[in-house]
Design an enzyme around this catalytic site. Structure first.
Site, PDB file in Angstrom:
ATOM      1  N   SER A  10       0.832  -1.200   0.000  1.00  0.00           N
ATOM      2  CA  SER A  10       0.000   0.000   0.000  1.00  0.00           C
ATOM      3  C   SER A  10       0.864   1.246   0.000  1.00  0.00           C
ATOM      4  O   SER A  10       2.047   1.211   0.358  1.00  0.00           O
ATOM      5  CB  SER A  10      -0.899  -0.003   1.245  1.00  0.00           C
ATOM      6  OG  SER A  10      -1.528   1.250   1.426  1.00  0.00           O
ATOM      7  N   HIS A  11       0.260   2.361  -0.403  1.00  0.00           N
ATOM      8  CA  HIS A  11       0.945   3.647  -0.323  1.00  0.00           C
ATOM      9  C   HIS A  11       1.066   4.139   1.117  1.00  0.00           C
ATOM     10  O   HIS A  11       1.852   5.043   1.401  1.00  0.00           O
ATOM     11  CB  HIS A  11       0.182   4.693  -1.139  1.00  0.00           C
ATOM     12  CG  HIS A  11       0.340   4.540  -2.612  1.00  0.00           C
ATOM     13  ND1 HIS A  11      -0.192   3.488  -3.314  1.00  0.00           N
ATOM     14  CD2 HIS A  11       1.005   5.308  -3.525  1.00  0.00           C
ATOM     15  CE1 HIS A  11       0.115   3.618  -4.602  1.00  0.00           C
ATOM     16  NE2 HIS A  11       0.831   4.702  -4.750  1.00  0.00           N
ATOM     17  N   SER A  12       0.272   3.577   1.991  1.00  0.00           N
ATOM     18  CA  SER A  12       0.236   4.017   3.383  1.00  0.00           C
ATOM     19  C   SER A  12       0.647   2.870   4.305  1.00  0.00           C
ATOM     20  O   SER A  12       0.084   1.775   4.230  1.00  0.00           O
ATOM     21  CB  SER A  12      -1.170   4.499   3.753  1.00  0.00           C
ATOM     22  OG  SER A  12      -1.324   4.603   5.150  1.00  0.00           O
ATOM     23  N   GLY A  44       3.617   6.569  -0.285  1.00  0.00           N
ATOM     24  CA  GLY A  44       4.247   6.089  -1.509  1.00  0.00           C
ATOM     25  C   GLY A  44       4.552   4.612  -1.380  1.00  0.00           C
ATOM     26  O   GLY A  44       4.084   3.956  -0.438  1.00  0.00           O
ATOM     27  N   SER A  77       0.149   2.664  -8.830  1.00  0.00           N
ATOM     28  CA  SER A  77       1.593   2.740  -8.740  1.00  0.00           C
ATOM     29  C   SER A  77       2.164   1.667  -7.813  1.00  0.00           C
ATOM     30  O   SER A  77       3.293   1.209  -7.998  1.00  0.00           O
ATOM     31  CB  SER A  77       2.042   4.131  -8.276  1.00  0.00           C
ATOM     32  OG  SER A  77       1.429   4.494  -7.065  1.00  0.00           O
TER      33      SER A  77
END
Length: 234
Positions: A10-12, A44, A77
């Protein structure tokens, strides 16, 4: 011993850890790795974090046939980063990225992994999170009708829901795991009892009565076990 482990990319960092915490409630014996956020702790993705989580997960389950690691992501992403990790992996045949809703896919697949299902079946469970309940609802079996193959019969029963949260979240996962332990096709209010997502979608509350149907060699044993579980609050 579960044959499949998971990596949540995950981005978090908090989101990854939260999904892992939730899925682990459904499948306490399954290994989950959280790979969220950048190396500096920001929003990110990190190639190194995901790669390390994948390697750790694969080490837990091993590389026997049918074993492996399911990887789920939150946004595009993160998916690109996972694909890069897979491109350079030493053992890619035991790694599967599943493009499925993160939370629903993780929960559905985790329950199957807890039952000891092989990688292909766990992947199928994760992908089933895309399916709508009405299209995938099993056809109810006729009560007390003989089966054409495999012996056994079709039986039905009723149960009063005792759990304060009804058939939601953890109770639904427990029932799904229990249903999967028997050689029988079981439904609860015409929903597949082996699917935690279908059970949760029923919205059954404490005090409501549900109808169970089971077909197969273990139909009677399955019904007895599930009725007892539904009518007993933890």
């Amino acid at each position: 011993m579960p044959r499949v482990a998971f990596v949540i990319a995950s981005h978090s960092e908090r989101l990854a850890q939260g999904v892992v915490e939730l899925a682990a409630q459904m499948a306490p014996e399954v290994h989950f790795g959280a790979a969220g956020g950048t190396d500096e702790g920001g929003i990110g993705t990190s190639y190194e974090k995901i790669e390390a989580a994948v390697e750790a997960a694969l080490e837990v389950v091993g590389a026997d046939e049918g074993n492996g690691v399911v990887i789920l992501t939150d946004l595009g992403s993160a998916t690109m980063t996972v694909e890069s990790v897979l491109d350079f992996a030493d053992d890619p045949e035991h790694l599967v990225f599943v493009d499925a809703p993160l939370v629903e896919g993780a929960i559905a697949a985790a329950v199957r992994a807890q039952l000891g299902d092989p990688l292909a079946q766990v992947v199928a469970a994760a992908r089933s999170a895309f399916a709508s309940a009405p299209e995938d609802m099993p056809v109810p079996c006729p009560v007390a009708a003989p089966l054409a193959e495999g012996g056994g019969e079709c039986l039905s029963a009723r149960a009063l829901v005792a759990d304060p949260v009804g058939l939601h979240a953890r109770p639904a996962a427990l029932l799904a795991r229990l249903a999967g332990a028997f050689d029988a096709e079981v439904t609860i209010n015409d929903a597949d009892a082996g699917s935690v997502l279908e059970l949760m979608a029923l919205g059954v509350k404490q005090g409501e009565t549900v109808e169970l149907k089971a077909c197969g060699p273990d139909a009677r044993e399955a019904l007895d076990a599930l009725v007892e579980a539904i009518e007993t609050a933890e």
